[in-house]
Design a protein around this motif. Sequence first.
Motif, mmCIF file in Angstrom:
data_model
loop_
_atom_site.group_PDB
_atom_site.id
_atom_site.type_symbol
_atom_site.label_atom_id
_atom_site.label_comp_id
_atom_site.label_asym_id
_atom_site.label_seq_id
_atom_site.Cartn_x
_atom_site.Cartn_y
_atom_site.Cartn_z
ATOM 1 N N GLY A 1 0.776 -1.227 0.071
ATOM 2 C CA GLY A 1 -0.048 -0.146 -0.116
ATOM 3 C C GLY A 1 0.999 1.231 0.020
ATOM 4 O O GLY A 1 0.544 2.364 -0.682
ATOM 5 N N HIS A 2 1.773 1.205 0.959
ATOM 6 C CA HIS A 2 2.716 2.522 0.805
ATOM 7 C C HIS A 2 3.192 2.791 -0.658
ATOM 8 O O HIS A 2 3.695 3.916 -1.077
ATOM 9 C CB HIS A 2 3.793 2.130 1.966
ATOM 10 C CG HIS A 2 3.358 2.143 3.121
ATOM 11 N ND1 HIS A 2 2.865 0.895 3.725
ATOM 12 C CD2 HIS A 2 3.053 3.132 4.360
ATOM 13 C CE1 HIS A 2 2.496 1.046 5.139
ATOM 14 N NE2 HIS A 2 2.510 2.287 5.172
ATOM 15 N N LYS A 3 3.836 1.690 -1.383
ATOM 16 C CA LYS A 3 4.571 1.781 -2.643
ATOM 17 C C LYS A 3 3.218 2.162 -3.469
ATOM 18 O O LYS A 3 3.514 3.059 -4.349
ATOM 19 C CB LYS A 3 5.005 0.351 -2.971
ATOM 20 C CG LYS A 3 6.250 0.065 -2.327
ATOM 21 C CD LYS A 3 7.332 1.160 -2.735
ATOM 22 C CE LYS A 3 8.580 0.931 -2.429
ATOM 23 N NZ LYS A 3 9.305 2.484 -2.514
ATOM 24 N N ALA A 4 2.277 1.627 -3.437
ATOM 25 C CA ALA A 4 0.817 2.069 -4.365
ATOM 26 C C ALA A 4 0.610 3.411 -3.908
ATOM 27 O O ALA A 4 0.299 4.386 -5.082
ATOM 28 C CB ALA A 4 -0.261 1.177 -4.096
ATOM 29 N N LEU A 5 0.641 4.159 -2.793
ATOM 30 C CA LEU A 5 0.524 5.513 -2.527
ATOM 31 C C LEU A 5 1.392 6.302 -3.278
ATOM 32 O O LEU A 5 1.125 7.537 -3.890
ATOM 33 C CB LEU A 5 0.264 5.391 -1.006
ATOM 34 C CG LEU A 5 0.127 6.838 -0.597
ATOM 35 C CD1 LEU A 5 -1.147 7.642 -1.220
ATOM 36 C CD2 LEU A 5 -0.174 7.122 1.099
ATOM 37 N N GLU A 6 2.650 5.846 -3.095
ATOM 38 C CA GLU A 6 3.547 6.629 -4.051
ATOM 39 C C GLU A 6 3.513 6.746 -5.559
ATOM 40 O O GLU A 6 3.646 7.783 -6.153
ATOM 41 C CB GLU A 6 5.148 6.448 -3.628
ATOM 42 C CG GLU A 6 5.560 6.502 -1.929
ATOM 43 C CD GLU A 6 6.722 6.011 -1.237
ATOM 44 O OE1 GLU A 6 7.176 4.781 -1.893
ATOM 45 O OE2 GLU A 6 7.255 6.239 -0.184
ATOM 46 N N ARG A 7 3.156 5.565 -6.011
ATOM 47 C CA ARG A 7 2.718 5.762 -7.454
ATOM 48 C C ARG A 7 1.441 6.560 -7.794
ATOM 49 O O ARG A 7 1.569 7.465 -8.677
ATOM 50 C CB ARG A 7 2.416 4.244 -7.749
ATOM 51 C CG ARG A 7 3.469 3.054 -7.755
ATOM 52 C CD ARG A 7 4.585 3.291 -8.595
ATOM 53 N NE ARG A 7 5.928 4.466 -8.000
ATOM 54 C CZ ARG A 7 6.547 3.778 -6.909
ATOM 55 N NH1 ARG A 7 6.414 2.561 -6.479
ATOM 56 N NH2 ARG A 7 7.369 4.613 -6.342
#
Lengths: 85, 422
Positions: free
Chosen positions: B89-95
């Motif tokens: 989720g943290h990676k998806a939020l950054e994307r």
Amino acid sequence: MSDMGLSKDVIYGRICQLIEPFNKKSVPLTPQTTFANDLDFDSLTVMDLVAAIEDEFDIVLPLNMLPDLETIQQVTDAVEKIIKG
Amino acid sequence: MDLLDKFDPLIAERDRMGYRDPDPLNIVMDEVLSATEAMINGRKIILAGTNNYMGMTFDPDAISAAKEALDKFGTGTTGSRILNGTYQGHKALERELEDFYGMDHAMVFSTGYQANLGMISTLAGRGDYVIIDADSHASIYDACAMGNADILRFRHNSVEDLEKRLKRLPENAAKLVVLEGVYSMLGDRAPLAELIAVSKAAGAQVLVDEAHSMGFCGETGRGVAQELGVEDQVDFIVGTFSKSVGTVGGFCLSNHPKFDVLRFACRPYMFTASLPPSVVASAISSIRSLKNAHNKRAHLWANVERLHSGLKDLGFKLGTKSVESPIVAVCFDSQEELFGMCQLLLAEGVYVNVARPPATPMGIYLLRCSLGAGHSVEQVDQILAAFKAAQEKFSASETLRDAAGDKNAADRQSPDAAVATG
Ligand SMILES: Cc1ncc(COP(=O)(O)O)c(C=O)c1O
């Protein structure tokens, strides 16, 4: 730069002049006068004074030096040192 | 000597204010009914002093995304982004942020405060210069205190003053100019194009904090830099999820090819727990919907126009001549008037923020009203009616007190204790 030759007395005198407009309680100024206790300046007033000093002497006086500058004498010494480079 | 003795003046100050009920500095919301209403002291109150600019706190998609993430990933990460605290989720939020801003790299922090603290203190080191606006947010001042760079401050929004100070700096020194799109107290905008132009001319890199402009400024809600068409000149964008995004968290974006190294150098990123998965999920959902929230933006701006002109017609002194942001600051001369008006407004069913020096510029006492896309036109009219009633009651009580010669001069002094609102 012509300011290179300013004597400490001249610098002190000019700084006192710059302090006056902020000196709402007309505290008598001496080299040992402190900004926080004697003059009762809050942090915003001190930062406005720094801007005035920078413009008067055309120098950079970074705010991070402020914790070490408690008295008018200490500011005078710091300004002299910055002017001399 | 006790460590807490130094706070005696602040305690005395708080005591002096404490007789008030309700105490404007101690408001408790017992229940929150919607993005615009809460129960305070058993009464339903219209919230006109939040940062819920896009009304996202009760967005159904954001809530269901958060619930799903809670079920799938649990209540928290129990660790730092660089250890066990990075979930997909943290990676998806950054994307999602990179897509929203059209920039190459995003870094998510646990709050916007930490994003400023971390970015500014890490980017600028010993021998570098940070140049900040005099009215900068506390997180920017604190970042300066934390880092090792030399700190300069220029007169609020003054292009000329910034230019003069930049010209005094050594040409080859690294310099970071820190600006905000909208300033949170008076709600005024920065002349970003001009400020950025003089910064770039002096060889400085530029960071813009869009905390109070994301969501409603610019064609797709990226902020003032987008609205003014100067995004390509901005090296770092900082923002927060605690306002228009309706949850909590902070971020920084950049196109700098070396940006990712900051994950291993920036202490407020490294040494704190990452955001809980539910917060991350609602942030992703809300950011996605903000991009195309054109109708909400239009509704918000129309409401702010209505509030601003209505308050002006009532004779209030406002922080900006015309509407510059959803923040409408009502200025007063004294703390007594400020607190009195805040209480009277609460009695009329409206909550607004009180803000005092030094959190406010130029010694102004202000009631900070802010609207969100969640407010209806009827609520704006109710807010205006409350201001009218409070104004009449306050001037009636003033007349009484003047007659009794009961002016408390001490209340008119500004204390050096920050009472910041968001
Ligand atoms: C300009 C500005 N930057 C940063 C922040 C910090 O944001 P956060 O609430 O996410 O810590 C705020 C608000 O508090 C703000 O007004």
